[in-house]
Design a protein around this motif. Structure first.
Motif, PDB file in Angstrom:
ATOM      1  N   MET A   1       0.803 -24.417  -0.478  1.00 12.99           N
ATOM      2  CA  MET A   1      -0.567 -24.155  -0.044  1.00 12.99           C
ATOM      3  C   MET A   1      -1.133 -22.976  -0.815  1.00 12.99           C
ATOM      4  N   THR A   2      -2.320 -23.145  -1.368  1.00  6.76           N
ATOM      5  CA  THR A   2      -2.990 -22.077  -2.099  1.00  6.76           C
ATOM      6  C   THR A   2      -4.275 -21.707  -1.370  1.00  6.76           C
ATOM      7  N   ARG A   3      -4.401 -20.422  -1.042  1.00  3.11           N
ATOM      8  CA  ARG A   3      -5.594 -19.925  -0.346  1.00  3.11           C
ATOM      9  C   ARG A   3      -6.492 -19.191  -1.315  1.00  3.11           C
ATOM     10  N   SER A   4      -7.779 -19.142  -1.024  1.00  2.00           N
ATOM     11  CA  SER A   4      -8.751 -18.472  -1.889  1.00  2.00           C
ATOM     12  C   SER A   4      -9.450 -17.359  -1.126  1.00  2.00           C
ATOM     13  N   LEU A   5      -9.750 -16.266  -1.823  1.00  2.00           N
ATOM     14  CA  LEU A   5     -10.465 -15.151  -1.220  1.00  2.00           C
ATOM     15  C   LEU A   5     -11.049 -14.283  -2.317  1.00  2.00           C
ATOM     16  N   ASP A   6     -11.846 -13.286  -1.909  1.00  2.00           N
ATOM     17  CA  ASP A   6     -12.504 -12.421  -2.887  1.00  2.00           C
ATOM     18  C   ASP A   6     -11.511 -11.466  -3.556  1.00  2.00           C
ATOM     19  N   VAL A   7     -10.727 -10.771  -2.729  1.00  2.00           N
ATOM     20  CA  VAL A   7      -9.869  -9.704  -3.248  1.00  2.00           C
ATOM     21  C   VAL A   7      -8.479  -9.822  -2.641  1.00  2.00           C
ATOM     22  N   LEU A   8      -7.461  -9.694  -3.495  1.00  2.00           N
ATOM     23  CA  LEU A   8      -6.074  -9.661  -3.038  1.00  2.00           C
ATOM     24  C   LEU A   8      -5.506  -8.300  -3.455  1.00  2.00           C
ATOM     25  N   VAL A   9      -5.037  -7.533  -2.482  1.00  2.00           N
ATOM     26  CA  VAL A   9      -4.423  -6.233  -2.750  1.00  2.00           C
ATOM     27  C   VAL A   9      -2.903  -6.410  -2.714  1.00  2.00           C
ATOM     28  N   VAL A  10      -2.221  -5.987  -3.767  1.00  2.00           N
ATOM     29  CA  VAL A  10      -0.767  -6.083  -3.835  1.00  2.00           C
ATOM     30  C   VAL A  10      -0.185  -4.700  -3.559  1.00  2.00           C
ATOM     31  N   GLY A  11       0.428  -4.540  -2.396  1.00  2.00           N
ATOM     32  CA  GLY A  11       1.003  -3.254  -2.008  1.00  2.00           C
ATOM     33  C   GLY A  11       0.273  -2.683  -0.801  1.00  2.00           C
ATOM     34  N   GLY A  12       1.040  -2.378   0.262  1.00  2.00           N
ATOM     35  CA  GLY A  12       0.438  -1.895   1.500  1.00  2.00           C
ATOM     36  C   GLY A  12       0.805  -0.465   1.841  1.00  2.00           C
ATOM     37  N   GLY A  13       1.148   0.336   0.820  1.00  2.00           N
ATOM     38  CA  GLY A  13       1.371   1.756   1.047  1.00  2.00           C
ATOM     39  C   GLY A  13       0.060   2.509   1.078  1.00  2.00           C
ATOM     40  N   GLN A  14       0.111   3.804   0.791  1.00  2.00           N
ATOM     41  CA  GLN A  14      -1.094   4.620   0.924  1.00  2.00           C
ATOM     42  C   GLN A  14      -2.230   4.138   0.028  1.00  2.00           C
ATOM     43  N   ALA A  15      -1.933   3.712  -1.204  1.00  2.00           N
ATOM     44  CA  ALA A  15      -2.991   3.241  -2.095  1.00  2.00           C
ATOM     45  C   ALA A  15      -3.584   1.926  -1.611  1.00  2.00           C
ATOM     46  N   GLY A  16      -2.733   1.003  -1.161  1.00  2.00           N
ATOM     47  CA  GLY A  16      -3.232  -0.272  -0.664  1.00  2.00           C
ATOM     48  C   GLY A  16      -4.074  -0.126   0.584  1.00  2.00           C
ATOM     49  N   LEU A  17      -3.676   0.808   1.470  1.00  2.00           N
ATOM     50  CA  LEU A  17      -4.458   1.030   2.688  1.00  2.00           C
ATOM     51  C   LEU A  17      -5.804   1.666   2.372  1.00  2.00           C
TER      52      LEU A  17
END
Length: 354
Positions: free
Chosen positions: A1-17
């Motif tokens: 399954m492939t989903r589509s969206l505007d922005v994908l952020v890779v990494g949920g540490g301080q920079a990703g948050l």
């Protein structure tokens, strides 16, 4: 399954948050994919005694001051983990934990992001994977023959693990100084601190607040075409946090020049003398964790990706956030990443409106 969206952020540490906070303010459709099973990013893996260089109020992400705790001037790693977990929850950021991204590829007008649980087609991608997952070990002769224990900063946890041992701590930066101090003050270990050049301690009254101001001023000067601004490097290499200051003042942080090779029992020095050792802790830094971007073929000299601000020079749909000064002054710090995250979100919003 492939989903589509505007922005994908890779990494949920301080920079990703921080990116998520500003993307939300721009009204964009985004998801954050994080390899960690729980919130907190790399802070969840730090050694027990680690403390920030700055007070809580100067170590905050955008929109939410880090709370203070009684009797604690400089927050410890656990405090930071709690703060990041609360931040993620407070702003209801769409973070998918336990999801590793393996590759980002060109896919026509979008970028295809391949991860553990499927794929996403994103109009833009923010890479915020940091450096903690890519520790650097120098190519020192004899590293393969040493019979003692070798570990990197990422593996160090507490001084009690080395009680009664002779430990070589290699590295003249903050991690090396803090770990050497931790062992010397609390661990019952014999510590030999090894640095390539004599350690340079910053003045005792300088902490992360001053460093952020200096880094920002240097970036402003360079942007205006002024040269000769050395920035933080002109002040020194090591912040004299309380533990480092105590060890230094007790003459427990006297370094030796780098050894020439490792031997099965220890190390050999430049004069030919040898020293036996039970363990070597390599506090030798990190490299950007960018393997997921390999299919885009953007990496240049030194393994870095050329950027204009946070945007990849060779791929306008990709932004890099939080890797160090090459992606913005002090962008690898809690207080510094917010400014770059805001600018990235604004640029992404303008790009998507075109």
């Amino acid at each position: 399954m492939t989903r589509s969206l505007d922005v994908l952020v890779v990494g949920g540490g301080q920079a990703g948050l921080a990116a998520g906070y500003h993307l939300r303010r721009q009204g964009l459709d985004f998801t954050v994919l994080d390899a960690g099973a729980e919130p907190g990013g790399a802070w969840r893996n730090m050694w027990d005694s680690l403390h920030l260089f700055s007070p809580a109020e100067h170590s905050s992400l955008p929109g939410r001051l880090m709370p203070t705790r009684p009797g604690e001037t400089y927050p410890d790693a656990r405090h930071v983990v709690d703060y990041l977990a609360d931040y993620e929850k407070r702003y209801d950021l769409p973070v998918r934990h336990g999801t590793s991204v393996h590759a980002v590829r060109h896919d026509g007008e979008r970028l295809l992001v391949e991860a553990d649980e499927g794929s996403w087609r994103a109009r833009t991608v923010v890479s915020a994977t940091g450096t903690w997952s890519r520790p650097f070990l120098p190519a020192v002769p004899g590293r393969a023959v040493f019979r003692g224990r070798q570990l990197h900063t990422v593996n160090y946890r507490r001084p009690d693990d080395f009680t009664g041992q002779r430990v070589l701590v290699v590295g003249g930066g903050n991690s090396g100084a803090q770990i050497a101090a931790d062992l010397a003050l609390h661990g019952g270990a014999e510590v030999i601190w090894v640095t390539r050049r004599p350690p340079r301690f910053l003045a005792d009254d300088i902490d992360g607040r001053a460093l952020f101001d200096v880094a920002t001023a240097r970036r402003r000067a360079l942007d205006e075409g002024r040269t000769g601004t050395a920035g933080v490097a002109a002040l020194g290499d090591i912040v004299a946090v309380p533990a480092v200051r105590a060890a230094r003042d007790a003459a427990l942080l006297t370094s030796r020049p780098m050894f020439t090779r490792l031997t099965p029992q220890g190390v050999e020095w430049a004069d030919g003398d040898g020293t036996e050792a039970d363990a070597v802790i390599w506090c030798t830094g990190f490299r950007p964790a960018l393997s997921h971007l390999t299919p885009l073929a953007l990496r240049g000299e030194g393994g870095r990706i050329a950027t204009e601000g946070t945007r990849a020079a060779g791929e306008p749909r990709l932004h890099l956030l939080g890797y160090g000064d090459w992606t913005g002054p002090a962008s690898a710090t809690l207080i510094g990443v917010g400014r770059q995250a805001r600018e990235a979100a604004r640029e992404i919003s303008a790009f998507l409106r075109k």
